[in-house]
Design an enzyme around this catalytic site. Structure first.
Site, PDB file in Angstrom:
ATOM      1  N   HIS A  64      44.812  45.460  35.750  1.00 17.20           N
ATOM      2  CA  HIS A  64      44.719  46.924  35.672  1.00 17.20           C
ATOM      3  C   HIS A  64      45.202  47.538  36.989  1.00 17.20           C
ATOM      4  CE1 HIS A  64      41.704  48.116  32.255  1.00 17.20           C
ATOM      5  NE2 HIS A  64      42.923  48.490  31.961  1.00 17.20           N
ATOM      6  N   ASP A  66      44.252  49.976  38.856  1.00 18.57           N
ATOM      7  CA  ASP A  66      43.320  50.327  39.936  1.00 18.57           C
ATOM      8  C   ASP A  66      42.880  49.107  40.742  1.00 18.57           C
ATOM      9  OD1 ASP A  66      41.988  49.845  37.389  1.00 18.57           O
ATOM     10  OD2 ASP A  66      40.093  50.264  38.407  1.00 18.57           O
ATOM     11  N   HIS A  67      43.407  47.926  40.385  1.00 15.74           N
ATOM     12  CA  HIS A  67      43.112  46.687  41.118  1.00 15.74           C
ATOM     13  C   HIS A  67      44.362  46.093  41.766  1.00 15.74           C
ATOM     14  CE1 HIS A  67      38.994  46.179  39.334  1.00 15.74           C
ATOM     15  NE2 HIS A  67      39.526  47.112  38.557  1.00 15.74           N
ATOM     16  N   ASP A 180      36.039  43.625  36.504  1.00 15.65           N
ATOM     17  CA  ASP A 180      35.638  44.628  35.503  1.00 15.65           C
ATOM     18  C   ASP A 180      35.130  43.909  34.265  1.00 15.65           C
ATOM     19  OD1 ASP A 180      36.648  46.408  37.304  1.00 15.65           O
ATOM     20  OD2 ASP A 180      38.022  47.402  35.902  1.00 15.65           O
ATOM     21  N   HIS A 254      33.142  49.764  42.327  1.00 15.46           N
ATOM     22  CA  HIS A 254      33.871  50.190  41.124  1.00 15.46           C
ATOM     23  C   HIS A 254      32.980  51.153  40.321  1.00 15.46           C
ATOM     24  CE1 HIS A 254      36.228  49.942  37.388  1.00 15.46           C
ATOM     25  NE2 HIS A 254      37.188  49.386  38.093  1.00 15.46           N
TER      26      HIS A 254
END
Ligand SMILES: [Zn+2]
Ligand SMILES: [Zn+2]
Length: 295
Positions: A64, A66-67, A180, A254
């Site tokens: 993803h 955001d990582h 996540d 997160h």
């Protein structure tokens, strides 16, 4: 034996000025291991006193944005800053292709810098050595970096498949990083007895209020946001996993939504968790530094 963890980014895809995209760095003697590099996390390395050339290992939980989106900046900062060795990268299936494409996107930049600086820049320092890890229910050793053993395990972030968590240990000091995930037995097992669990967390009440406010001004985005709780763990579920794993310290990172560092939302983010989990609960902040294990 002990090692330190610095939270580089405690946010999620939703923008927040206090919290960058996901990232953390583990510091043990001369070794630095970065886990995830979401937006802004590479810059946080400087503020955390860990310049990129000193980092030789990157672990990626899942692909993803955001990582991952600070990885190309990190590669260039690391190389131009004097790295002499390839970066070792551990990640799920798909990591090799992503790294090749990041390097392909920076191809012109790399060419220009070699053209300008020649042999002052290392040929090796811009290379990557990728190890794609199988996603397994039980933790398995990915590699050993100095005194640190790195293990991976599969978590449940469906439809993001595969998605991994990591367990880093050294002489009995153990830190587990959730990546996540929804509430997940694999994570609870991997975190058994850990000194530190850095876990993602969605506060369902705050998320609902935020969603309703958003619906009034932007119904399309609000409808997309309705899907978010499908593949994340609520704060109460995180407390249940920490309790069942018997971890000593739980740090929330997160954060969904990414509440400001100060104020009532931050103070209320962990509401109700201590009724479930009796250990220490910390709402993480960018650049928070934690020591794992004794002396
Ligand atoms: Zn994420
Ligand atoms: Zn994700």
């Amino acid at each position: 034996m002990s090692f330190d963890v610095i939270l580089l980014g405690t946010g999620s895809p939703l923008p927040n000025p206090d919290r960058c995209g996901a990232g953390q760095v583990v510091i043990s003697a001369d070794d630095r291991i970065v886990i995830d590099l979401g937006w802004g996390a590479a810059r946080r390395l400087f503020a955390g006193g860990v310049p990129p050339p000193g980092v030789d290992t990157l672990c990626i939980t899942h692909l993803h944005s955001d990582h991952t989106t600070d990885i190309p900046d990190f590669l260039i900062m690391r190389w131009a800053g004097g790295a002499q060795r390839p970066l070792t990268v551990y990640g799920p299936e798909g990591t090799r292709s992503m790294m090749e494409h990041f390097l392909a996107a920076m191809e012109r930049d790399i060419y220009y810098r070699f053209a300008h600086h020649g042999e002052k820049l290392s040929q090796e320092g811009i290379k990557v050595e990728v190890h794609e890890l199988p996603a397994t229910a039980d933790r398995r050793v990915a590699g050993t970096i100095g005194a640190i053993t790195v293990e991976s395990f599969e978590v449940d972030h469906f439809p993001v498949v595969p998605a991994l968590g990591f367990r880093l240990s050294a002489a009995g000091a153990v830190a587990v990083f959730s990546g996540d995930t929804k509430k997940c037995d694999n994570l609870t097992r991997a975190a058994q007895g850990a000194d530190l669990l850095v876990c993602e967390a969605l506060n369902a009440n705050i998320f609902k209020v935020m969603g309703e406010r958003l619906r009034a001004v932007n119904p399309n985005t609000a409808a997309v946001m309705d899907d978010v709780p499908d593949y994340h763990a609520t704060t109460i579920e995180v407390a249940e996993m920490a309790r069942d794993a018997g971890v000593k310290k739980l740090v929330l990172s997160h954060l969904i939504p990414p509440v400001p560092n100060e104020g009532p939302l931050a103070e209320g983010f962990a509401a109700g968790m201590s009724d479930v989990f009796a250990g220490e609960i910390v709402v993480g902040r960018d650049l928070m530094r934690l020591t794992v294990g004794a002396g």
